[in-house]
Scaffold this motif. Structure first.
Motif, PDB file in Angstrom:
ATOM      1  N   ARG A 130       0.833  -1.268   0.025  1.00 58.81           N
ATOM      2  CA  ARG A 130       0.109   0.099  -0.110  1.00 58.81           C
ATOM      3  C   ARG A 130       0.919   1.182  -0.001  1.00 58.81           C
ATOM      4  NH1 ARG A 130      -5.469  -0.359   1.391  1.00 58.81           N
ATOM      5  NH2 ARG A 130      -6.190  -2.307  -0.238  1.00 58.81           N
ATOM      6  N   ALA A 131       1.958   1.176   0.581  1.00 55.88           N
ATOM      7  CA  ALA A 131       2.941   2.444   0.752  1.00 55.88           C
ATOM      8  C   ALA A 131       3.587   2.565  -0.600  1.00 55.88           C
ATOM      9  CB  ALA A 131       4.007   2.245   1.763  1.00 55.88           C
ATOM     10  N   MET A 132       3.905   1.593  -1.341  1.00 58.11           N
ATOM     11  CA  MET A 132       4.525   1.846  -2.677  1.00 58.11           C
ATOM     12  C   MET A 132       3.204   1.913  -3.551  1.00 58.11           C
ATOM     13  SD  MET A 132       6.959  -1.798  -2.773  1.00 58.11           S
ATOM     14  CE  MET A 132       7.557  -1.357  -4.581  1.00 58.11           C
ATOM     15  N   GLU A 133       1.936   1.779  -3.430  1.00 59.25           N
ATOM     16  CA  GLU A 133       1.044   1.979  -4.452  1.00 59.25           C
ATOM     17  C   GLU A 133       0.931   3.764  -4.188  1.00 59.25           C
ATOM     18  OE1 GLU A 133      -2.423  -0.014  -3.915  1.00 59.25           O
ATOM     19  OE2 GLU A 133      -1.827  -1.968  -4.270  1.00 59.25           O
ATOM     20  N   ASP A 134       0.846   4.221  -2.906  1.00 63.68           N
ATOM     21  CA  ASP A 134       0.650   5.338  -2.645  1.00 63.68           C
ATOM     22  C   ASP A 134       1.922   6.390  -3.140  1.00 63.68           C
ATOM     23  OD1 ASP A 134      -1.881   5.229  -1.535  1.00 63.68           O
ATOM     24  OD2 ASP A 134      -1.162   4.887   0.474  1.00 63.68           O
ATOM     25  N   GLU A 135       3.013   6.252  -2.772  1.00 59.80           N
ATOM     26  CA  GLU A 135       4.159   6.908  -3.332  1.00 59.80           C
ATOM     27  C   GLU A 135       4.386   6.812  -4.399  1.00 59.80           C
ATOM     28  OE1 GLU A 135       7.180   9.550  -2.153  1.00 59.80           O
ATOM     29  OE2 GLU A 135       5.407   9.033  -1.039  1.00 59.80           O
ATOM     30  N   CYS A 136       4.473   5.500  -5.184  1.00 60.69           N
ATOM     31  CA  CYS A 136       5.276   5.226  -6.425  1.00 60.69           C
ATOM     32  C   CYS A 136       3.964   5.367  -7.540  1.00 60.69           C
ATOM     33  CB  CYS A 136       5.748   4.031  -6.482  1.00 60.69           C
ATOM     34  SG  CYS A 136       7.100   3.746  -5.444  1.00 60.69           S
ATOM     35  N   CYS A 137       2.830   4.542  -7.213  1.00 61.94           N
ATOM     36  CA  CYS A 137       1.964   4.755  -8.263  1.00 61.94           C
ATOM     37  C   CYS A 137       1.176   5.949  -8.436  1.00 61.94           C
ATOM     38  CB  CYS A 137       0.950   3.572  -7.964  1.00 61.94           C
ATOM     39  SG  CYS A 137       1.606   1.819  -8.053  1.00 61.94           S
ATOM     40  N   ALA A 138       0.566   6.562  -7.063  1.00 62.98           N
ATOM     41  CA  ALA A 138      -0.316   7.710  -7.132  1.00 62.98           C
ATOM     42  C   ALA A 138       0.647   8.925  -7.663  1.00 62.98           C
ATOM     43  CB  ALA A 138      -0.854   7.950  -5.945  1.00 62.98           C
ATOM     44  N   ARG A 139       1.855   9.070  -7.469  1.00 64.38           N
ATOM     45  CA  ARG A 139       2.763  10.254  -7.680  1.00 64.38           C
ATOM     46  C   ARG A 139       3.651  10.111  -8.868  1.00 64.38           C
ATOM     47  NH1 ARG A 139       5.983  11.899  -2.353  1.00 64.38           N
ATOM     48  NH2 ARG A 139       6.477  13.662  -3.653  1.00 64.38           N
ATOM     49  N   ALA A 140       3.954   9.158  -9.341  1.00 71.83           N
ATOM     50  CA  ALA A 140       4.592   9.071 -10.643  1.00 71.83           C
ATOM     51  C   ALA A 140       4.035   9.212 -11.867  1.00 71.83           C
ATOM     52  CB  ALA A 140       5.133   7.435 -10.849  1.00 71.83           C
ATOM     53  N   GLN A 141       4.897   9.827 -12.680  1.00 73.56           N
ATOM     54  CA  GLN A 141       4.344  10.633 -13.772  1.00 73.56           C
ATOM     55  C   GLN A 141       4.109   9.439 -15.032  1.00 73.56           C
ATOM     56  OE1 GLN A 141       3.659  13.961 -14.311  1.00 73.56           O
ATOM     57  NE2 GLN A 141       3.741  14.042 -12.026  1.00 73.56           N
ATOM     58  N   GLN A 142       2.861   9.096 -15.286  1.00 70.96           N
ATOM     59  CA  GLN A 142       2.500   8.199 -16.374  1.00 70.96           C
ATOM     60  C   GLN A 142       3.433   6.889 -16.344  1.00 70.96           C
ATOM     61  OE1 GLN A 142       2.916  10.411 -20.035  1.00 70.96           O
ATOM     62  NE2 GLN A 142       0.596  10.028 -20.140  1.00 70.96           N
ATOM     63  N   PRO A 143       3.305   6.216 -15.146  1.00 70.00           N
ATOM     64  CA  PRO A 143       3.866   4.970 -14.710  1.00 70.00           C
ATOM     65  C   PRO A 143       3.141   3.657 -15.730  1.00 70.00           C
ATOM     66  CG  PRO A 143       2.429   5.309 -13.113  1.00 70.00           C
ATOM     67  CD  PRO A 143       2.302   6.453 -14.094  1.00 70.00           C
TER      68      PRO A 143
END
Length: 302
Positions: A130-143
């Motif tokens: 969940r932490a990775m989803e929030d930090e990486c998925c939600a904030r990353a640019q067009q992942p």
């Protein structure tokens, strides 16, 4: 989860050869077991943990192996008997870029042996994911996002979250025991995984983006008897190294194409090119977080 007990192999008199779609002779897992002396259950475990021997699945989606797989298993046994650890024996024997990968976990372990596996219970793994989803998925640019849920019901419980992530992602692919692939062009792409595939025993999250790359994958450790859901354990590796994350993405993309042919679209095009190596800061951060996870897991009751 399926339990991997050692099982007796079939007798020599049994007819176990079949003909695959190309008309070539194929070996069943029982025949491979008989010829190498390695139990069928152990061969399945090796496939899940080390990525070899990797079968083809033809008619009926049954495993079929080539003659070269006999030689591969025999070479692994020879290296092990010569004193190598099993992981090292696999790494030396299967060190080929062309070798197919049956799962993200197996591929990362083979291509990045420096990643340190940790056994984590489900609550710890869920919190990390969940932490990775929030930090990486939600904030990353067009992942480009990949996730393995094992069971469709696990995905449905968080489907709204993943549909929201798909709005700003270049591509989203989810793996589970779906009955069929979702329609082409629908995001997330739902990829059905065969019952005997290692991905059905795997928890994975891959976020491939230039600004927030991350990959996590865990292989569920077989347990004796019934255990509480919170006590399920996963042998887990994770990384924020851009090159390792790209490897994980490419493995997942090829699995999507294998299990849902023609549905994966332009995944390979999205994953073209090679990102730079991890900086020293990334390496230090991974080491620190590994240690933190170890302390966190050991502090949990039970």
């Amino acid at each position: 989860m399926e339990h991997w007990a050692e099982q007796p192999t079939r007798g020599r008199g049994a007819e176990e050869r079949t003909i695959n779609e190309q008309g070539e002779a194929g070996l069943s897992i029982g025949e491979l077991s008989r010829r190498t002396g390695v139990p069928s259950a152990t061969l399945r475990t090796w496939e899940a943990r080390y990525g070899a021997p990797a079968p083809l699945r033809r008619e009926g989606r049954h495993r079929r192996y080539a003659e070269r797989d006999v030689a591969l298993v025999e070479e692994i046994l020879r290296r092990r008997d010569a004193g190598l650890g099993l992981a090292a024996a696999f790494r030396l024997t299967t060190n080929s870029e062309d070798a197919p990968e049956p799962s993200v976990f197996a591929g990362l372990r083979r291509h990045h042996p420096g990643l340190r596996p940790q056994v984590l219970r489900k609550p710890t793994l869920l919190a990390l994911t969940r932490a990775m989803e929030d930090e990486c998925c939600a904030r990353a640019q067009q992942p480009v996002l990949f996730a393995s849920f094992q069971r469709e019901r696990f995905y449905r419980a968080s489907a709204a979250r993943w549909q929201e992530l798909a709005r700003t992602a270049r591509a989203v692919v989810v793996f589970a025991d779906f009955a069929r692939p979702s329609a082409r062009g629908v995001a997330p792409l739902e990829v059905p995984v065969p019952a005997d595939a290692p991905m059905r025993r795997e928890w994975a999250l891959v976020c491939d983006a230039p600004d927030h790359p991350a990959a996590l994958t865990g292989w569920e450790v077989p347990a004796e008897g019934g255990i509480a859901d919170s006590q399920r354990r996963f042998e887990t590796v994770w990384t924020i190294d851009p090159a390792a994350v790209r490897d994980a993405s490419r493995i997942a993309a090829r699995l999507a194409d294998r299990y849902a042919p023609g549905q994966a679209g332009e995944l390979e095009q999205h994953l073209a090119g090679s990102p730079g190596p991890a900086s020293r800061d990334v390496v230090r951060a991974e080491g620190l977080f590994d240690r933190m996870l170890g302390y966190l897991e050991s502090a949990r009751p039970g």
